[in-house]
Design an enzyme around this catalytic site. Structure first.
Site, PDB file in Angstrom:
ATOM      1  N   GLY A  81       1.683  14.171 -29.080  1.00 54.97           N
ATOM      2  CA  GLY A  81       2.730  13.264 -28.639  1.00 54.97           C
ATOM      3  C   GLY A  81       2.309  11.831 -28.397  1.00 54.97           C
ATOM      4  N   ILE A  82       2.832  11.246 -27.324  1.00 58.91           N
ATOM      5  CA  ILE A  82       2.568   9.839 -27.013  1.00 58.91           C
ATOM      6  C   ILE A  82       1.092   9.592 -26.777  1.00 58.91           C
ATOM      7  CG2 ILE A  82       3.000   8.003 -25.340  1.00 58.91           C
ATOM      8  CD1 ILE A  82       5.782   9.272 -24.877  1.00 58.91           C
ATOM      9  N   GLY A  83       0.424  10.506 -26.082  1.00 56.47           N
ATOM     10  CA  GLY A  83      -1.003  10.329 -25.815  1.00 56.47           C
ATOM     11  C   GLY A  83      -1.815  10.255 -27.081  1.00 56.47           C
ATOM     12  N   SER A 105       9.495   7.319 -17.366  1.00 58.08           N
ATOM     13  CA  SER A 105      10.576   7.687 -18.276  1.00 58.08           C
ATOM     14  C   SER A 105      11.817   6.947 -17.821  1.00 58.08           C
ATOM     15  CB  SER A 105      10.815   9.201 -18.215  1.00 58.08           C
ATOM     16  OG  SER A 105      12.039   9.563 -18.830  1.00 58.08           O
ATOM     17  N   TYR A 152      11.749  17.633 -13.818  1.00 58.39           N
ATOM     18  CA  TYR A 152      11.088  16.557 -14.576  1.00 58.39           C
ATOM     19  C   TYR A 152      11.585  15.201 -14.071  1.00 58.39           C
ATOM     20  CZ  TYR A 152       9.865  13.614 -18.603  1.00 58.39           C
ATOM     21  OH  TYR A 152       9.380  12.609 -19.428  1.00 58.39           O
TER      22      TYR A 152
END
Length: 295
Positions: free
Chosen positions: A21-23, A145, A158
């Site tokens: 993902g983003i990482g 987020s 979340y």
């Protein structure tokens, strides 16, 4: 003291949640820009393969197997970075997990584990990184987020964790940059929905396979915002038009925002049975891919 941030090709950058993902997108793009990168996640074999690929491409990278929920394991990330590269210029807290299900149905153990990763993992990373960043100047970047300011039904825990990330990051910025006048830039990144494997990795209480609503950002766009904040002092950055729009509606017309949020419930479920309801909440499940299934 205004932070003086180096160009990427002069930086050592630590990235948690770097196995997908983003990482992973951030690690790839940072390495391509010439940074020396330290990748951390729970999936050791995946990280090893990613680092091997980066090294074949001529980049400098190391990996550290770590669960960010454990402070001593996060300390190992910093120790490895210092041992190999001698300093840390940017630390990006990207690791995160989610749970799909109504709040009343989510087991307390699952909710606590989510906070251990999303909130306490970010706290551990911040506290471990700050002594190094204070010494030479640098950037601490926390990935929140749009859910840091907007509630998302079926992902209530979340949302709560990302609200906590924002509160912590904002208070830390005031203390470190404002009160102490330390040469550290502290940034909160707030993307809208991003096309990563997050839903596929989620703990799922639904009777259908979860997904993220559209439109979804390319993870490399979020990586670009992270790497921009690594070079230019930035308070916060909302990534994607929907992030800015959703937060604005929440602030100006919160009752309307609640009504709109109800419409997100069917848009977060696929018309198919759950594939892996257990997800990666308690187990490593990084798969070395940047993208999820999209819409």
């Amino acid at each position: 003291m205004p932070p003086s941030l180096k160009p990427l090709n002069q930086q050592v950058i630590v990235i948690t949640g770097a196995s997908s993902g983003i990482g992973l997108a951030t690690a790839q793009d940072a390495a391509k820009a010439g940074a020396r990168v330290v990748l951390a996640a729970r999936s050791g074999d995946v990280l090893e393969a990613i680092v091997a690929t980066l090294e074949k491409q001529g980049h400098e990278a190391i990996h550290v197997v770590a669960d960010v929920a454990e402070r001593e394991q996060v300390q190992r990330i910093a120790d490895a970075a210092i041992e190999r590269f001698g300093r840390i210029d940017t630390w990006a807290n990207v690791a995160g997990v989610t749970i799909y299900g109504k709040i009343e149905e989510v087991a307390e153990a699952d909710a606590r584990r989510l906070f251990d990763v999303n909130f306490w993992g970010m706290v551990h990373g911040s506290q471990v990184a700050l002594p190094h960043l204070r010494r030479h100047g640098g950037a601490l970047i926390n990935v929140g987020s749009e859910a840091s300011e907007v509630a998302v039904p079926l992902q209530g825990m979340y949302s709560a964790s990302k609200h906590a990330v924002k509160g912590f990051t904002d208070a830390l910025r005031i203390e470190v940059a404002g009160v102490d006048d330390a040469p550290v830039s502290i940034t909160l990144i707030q993307p809208t929905a991003v096309n990563t494997p997050l839903p596929e990795h989620a703990r799922n209480y639904l009777d259908r396979q979860p997904k993220l609503p559209t439109p979804q950002l390319d993870p490399h766009r979020v990586a670009a915002a992270i790497l921009e904040a690594a070079q230019t002092p930035t308070r916060d950055a909302k990534v994607g038009l929907m992030a800015a729009l959703d937060v604005a509606v929440e602030k100006v017309a919160p009752a309307l925002a609640d009504q709109v949020a109800v419409l997100q419930v069917p848009r977060q479920q696929r018309d198919e049975a759950p594939r892996d309801p257990v997800g990666n909440l308690f187990r490593a499940q990084g798969d070395g891919v940047v993208y999820g299934r999209g819409s």
